[in-house]
Design an enzyme around this catalytic site. Structure first.
Site, short mmCIF file in Angstrom:
data_model
loop_
_atom_site.label_atom_id
_atom_site.label_comp_id
_atom_site.label_asym_id
_atom_site.label_seq_id
_atom_site.Cartn_x
_atom_site.Cartn_y
_atom_site.Cartn_z
N LYS A 1 0.83 -1.22 0.00
CA LYS A 1 0.00 0.00 0.00
C LYS A 1 0.86 1.26 0.00
CE LYS A 1 -2.69 -2.85 -0.34
NZ LYS A 1 -2.45 -4.28 -0.34
N GLY B 1 10.28 -22.09 15.47
CA GLY B 1 9.63 -22.97 16.44
C GLY B 1 9.10 -24.22 15.77
N GLY C 1 -4.19 -12.07 -10.05
CA GLY C 1 -4.89 -12.04 -8.76
C GLY C 1 -4.61 -10.71 -8.08
N VAL C 2 -4.94 -10.66 -6.80
CA VAL C 2 -4.80 -9.41 -6.05
C VAL C 2 -3.36 -8.90 -6.08
CG1 VAL C 2 -5.08 -8.32 -3.80
CG2 VAL C 2 -6.69 -10.09 -4.51
N VAL D 1 1.35 -20.55 -18.96
CA VAL D 1 2.81 -20.35 -19.05
C VAL D 1 3.48 -21.71 -18.86
CG1 VAL D 1 4.80 -19.15 -18.10
CG2 VAL D 1 2.58 -18.02 -18.15
N ARG E 1 -0.29 -18.55 -2.87
CA ARG E 1 0.58 -18.76 -1.72
C ARG E 1 0.24 -20.11 -1.09
NH1 ARG E 1 3.36 -14.45 -0.22
NH2 ARG E 1 3.45 -14.99 1.98
N ASP F 1 -3.34 -17.67 7.56
CA ASP F 1 -3.10 -18.19 6.22
C ASP F 1 -2.80 -19.69 6.20
OD1 ASP F 1 -3.39 -15.67 5.15
OD2 ASP F 1 -1.43 -15.64 4.14
N ALA G 1 -5.31 -10.73 5.83
CA ALA G 1 -4.81 -10.39 7.17
C ALA G 1 -5.95 -10.29 8.17
CB ALA G 1 -4.04 -9.08 7.10
N HIS H 1 -23.86 14.51 2.94
CA HIS H 1 -23.75 15.03 1.59
C HIS H 1 -22.79 16.22 1.59
CE1 HIS H 1 -24.80 16.36 -2.42
NE2 HIS H 1 -24.91 17.60 -1.94
P1 FAD Z 1 1.98 -14.37 8.05
O1 FAD Z 1 1.71 -12.94 7.89
O2 FAD Z 1 2.61 -15.10 6.91
O3 FAD Z 1 2.89 -14.50 9.34
C1 FAD Z 1 3.41 -15.71 9.77
C2 FAD Z 1 4.64 -15.44 10.61
O4 FAD Z 1 5.02 -16.65 11.24
C3 FAD Z 1 5.83 -14.96 9.81
O5 FAD Z 1 6.44 -13.88 10.45
C4 FAD Z 1 6.75 -16.18 9.78
O6 FAD Z 1 8.13 -15.81 9.73
C5 FAD Z 1 6.42 -16.83 11.11
N1 FAD Z 1 6.67 -18.26 11.15
C6 FAD Z 1 6.23 -19.20 10.28
N2 FAD Z 1 6.59 -20.42 10.69
C7 FAD Z 1 7.27 -20.23 11.85
C8 FAD Z 1 7.90 -21.11 12.76
N3 FAD Z 1 7.86 -22.42 12.57
N4 FAD Z 1 8.52 -20.58 13.82
C9 FAD Z 1 8.54 -19.24 14.04
N5 FAD Z 1 7.95 -18.37 13.20
C10 FAD Z 1 7.33 -18.87 12.13
N6 FAD Z 1 -4.09 -9.22 3.08
C11 FAD Z 1 -5.04 -8.30 3.34
O7 FAD Z 1 -5.95 -8.58 4.12
N7 FAD Z 1 -5.00 -7.05 2.76
C12 FAD Z 1 -4.03 -6.71 1.90
O8 FAD Z 1 -4.03 -5.60 1.39
C13 FAD Z 1 -3.03 -7.65 1.59
N8 FAD Z 1 -2.03 -7.34 0.75
C14 FAD Z 1 -1.06 -8.26 0.52
C15 FAD Z 1 -0.05 -7.92 -0.38
C16 FAD Z 1 0.96 -8.82 -0.64
C17 FAD Z 1 2.06 -8.44 -1.60
C18 FAD Z 1 0.96 -10.10 0.00
C19 FAD Z 1 2.05 -11.08 -0.26
C20 FAD Z 1 -0.04 -10.44 0.87
C21 FAD Z 1 -1.07 -9.53 1.13
N9 FAD Z 1 -2.12 -9.83 1.99
C22 FAD Z 1 -3.10 -8.93 2.23
C23 FAD Z 1 -2.20 -11.15 2.66
C24 FAD Z 1 -1.71 -11.04 4.09
O9 FAD Z 1 -0.39 -10.56 4.10
C25 FAD Z 1 -1.81 -12.40 4.77
O10 FAD Z 1 -3.11 -12.89 4.66
C26 FAD Z 1 -1.43 -12.30 6.24
O11 FAD Z 1 -0.14 -11.79 6.40
C27 FAD Z 1 -1.53 -13.67 6.90
O12 FAD Z 1 -1.25 -13.55 8.25
P2 FAD Z 1 -0.69 -14.78 9.11
O13 FAD Z 1 -0.46 -14.26 10.46
O14 FAD Z 1 -1.59 -15.94 8.94
O15 FAD Z 1 0.67 -15.19 8.41
#
Ligand code: FAD
Length: 475
Positions: A60, A124, A191-192, A246, A280, A320, A328, A452
């Site tokens: 963003k 972890g 995609g997005v 592709v 992803r 995710d 997010a 308005h």
């Molecule tokens: P993550 O954000 O992937 O965080 C997981 C964390 O866990 C990471 O820091 C990783 O290092 C850590 N981890 C993983 N395994 C281990 C382990 N075994 N031990 C210790 N640490 C570990 N979503 C939106 O809602 N709005 C948006 O505008 C948006 N824009 C995006 C743009 C881009 C370019 C991308 C790539 C994604 C975007 N997303 C957006 C998606 C969003 O980033 C994800 O849905 C969100 O970050 C998922 O959150 P999470 O906590 O599940 O996982």
């Protein structure tokens, strides 16, 4: 030998899902630890996950910078504002983005401190018996025992076997960090992420070609919304090609050669950078030691029930790395809900009211069902829509593109979906979210006073249009 520390809750992953779970658990008086492996660009631990480091926020930041640049060349003139040729300092733009990332990742660390969440920086692995073994960045090992363990490991980009990431072929991480505007940018996947990052570099002057495998553009969105978006992207110079499979890439001296087939046969394009944004996958490789009992599905997602429980006593998974949209805010809500369930509260996520937003120009947003879904499910509905071209504020802003569409049940009038394309719809969609969450009807929304002149009048008139009583257009 590693020492073992006891917690009520141990969270694996400090991304949006994990940090919400950790902070909410701590707020509820639970002794909480959060383990995160990620490092920032400076090599130091950086909480906040994909979202804060290489996802939502940095994308963003670049979308906003590039929008300002685009507007200088394309919109300012309409307002009578003139200037010499605009220029872009990409390094400065990326440094601004990095500053924002640092501010927010540091902010999570501060929130952990304020809420007494113990942060452990390293990788972890879940062991049998609710133990998380952490290999910390300093080489030491620690074992954390949690009465509850919440897996929030997130996701990683999918790499295609014939397009390995490197200097010229990148995922979101690379595409957020180009040091200059690529002359020709290829994007695999409309995609997005492909559309947002493709837009960034297109606005700054790259010639962007997007290759999408599916025959329909933005198949998940409302078909009329997708049509308006496709038309606007084309006007902006984004070359989006559908039905492209592709099959190979080759990095040569003159650029990356991308080979694909479409309905006309075999094709090839040559680009300077290639962004692969084909989806992803759950980051669960190596996460589970033998014997934990936690199940992964064939695609690597942690198997959970409707309440994010894995079926193993005290082990939950969110964000995710489990089923559902990779957003997010979906992770935020799951994190809060699981912390509350652990504390004996009625935590809950309404998956039917999760908003979707694509931060392109125009923005695209929706909540609930599309017309196509309602038809397929045989649900009778009425539709009302209203164009931003008839909204005074949108015209005053020189952004009269797109529309708002409200879908309501034909018998009960309950709102079943809202679909928007146009200015600031990332904010406006929440009128639909709120209405649906409170089980509101189109008539309810139509009878709510909207300021308005404001863009929200498009939502108001669209709700009125459901009953053919929109004031500012013929019904
Ligand atoms: P993550 O954000 O992937 O965080 C997981 C964390 O866990 C990471 O820091 C990783 O290092 C850590 N981890 C993983 N395994 C281990 C382990 N075994 N031990 C210790 N640490 C570990 N979503 C939106 O809602 N709005 C948006 O505008 C948006 N824009 C995006 C743009 C881009 C370019 C991308 C790539 C994604 C975007 N997303 C957006 C998606 C969003 O980033 C994800 O849905 C969100 O970050 C998922 O959150 P999470 O906590 O599940 O996982």
């Amino acid at each position: 030998m590693s020492d073992q520390q006891q917690f009520d809750v141990v969270v694996i992953g400090g991304g949006p899902a994990g940090y919400h779970a950790a902070i909410r658990a701590a707020q509820l008086g639970l002794k909480t630890a959060c383990v995160d492996a990620a490092l920032g660009k400076d090599g130091k631990p950086a909480l906040g996950g994909t979202c804060l480091r290489v996802g939502c926020i940095p994308s963003k930041a670049l979308l906003d910078s590039s929008r300002q640049f685009w507007n200088m060349g394309h919109i300012f003139g309409e307002h009578g504002i003139g200037f010499d040729k605009p220029s872009i300092d990409v390094k400065k733009m990326v440094a601004r983005k990095d500053g924002i990332v640092k501010q927010f990742t540091g902010g999570i660390a501060a929130l952990f401190k304020a809420n007494k969440v113990a942060a452990f920086y390293g990788y972890g692995q879940l062991q049998p018996g609710n133990i998380v073994r952490v290999k910390q960045h300093d080489g030491s090992e620690v074992e954390l025992h949690g009465t509850n363990v919440i897996i929030a490991a997130g996701s990683d980009s999918i790499e295609l076997p014939f397009a390995k990431f490197g200097e010229h072929i990148v995922d979101n991480v690379g595409a957020l960090d180009f040091d200059k505007v690529p002359k020709r940018l290829g994007v695999i996947g409309a995609g997005v992420i492909g559309l947002e990052l493709g837009s960034v570099w297109n606005r700054l002057g790259a010639q962007v070609t997007v290759l999408e495998g599916l025959p329909n553009f933005l198949a998940a969105a409302d078909a009329e919304v997708a049509k308006v978006a496709a038309r606007e992207f084309k006007k902006q110079g984004l070359d989006i090609r559908l039905g492209c499979k592709v099959s190979n890439t080759e990095v040569k001296k003159d650029g990356v050669h991308v080979f694909y087939t479409d309905d006309k046969g075999e094709q090839e394009i040559v680009v300077d950078k290639l962004l692969v944004s084909v989806g992803r996958r759950a980051a669960t490789k190596g996460l589970l030691a033998d014997g934990t009992g936690v199940q992964l599905d064939p695609r690597g997602f942690v198997v959970v029930d409707d309440h994010c429980h894995t079926g193993v006593d005290g082990i939950w998974a969110i964000g995710d790395c489990v089923r559902g949209p990779m957003l997010a805010h979906k992770g935020f809500e799951e994190g809060i809900a699981v912390a509350e369930l652990i504390a004996g509260l009625p935590g809950h996520v309404n998956y039917d009211t999760i908003p979707w937003v694509i931060y392109t120009e125009p923005e695209i947003a929706w909540v609930g069902k599309t017309e196509e879904q309602l038809k397929a499910e045989g649900i009778p509905y009425k539709s009302g829509s209203f164009p931003f071209a008839a909204v005074g504020r949108a015209v005053a802003m020189a952004e009269p593109i797109g529309f708002v569409k409200v879908l309501a049940h034909a018998d009960t009038d309950r709102i079943l979906g809202m679909h928007l394309v146009g200015p600031n719809v990332s904010e406006l969609v929440h009128e639909g979210v709120l209405s649906m969450e409170f089980k509101g009807s189109a008539d309810d929304l139509a009878r709510i006073c909207h300021a308005h002149p404001s863009l929200s009048e498009a939502v108001h008139d669209a709700a009125m249009a459901v009953h053919k009583r929109a004031i500012h257009k013929a019904n």
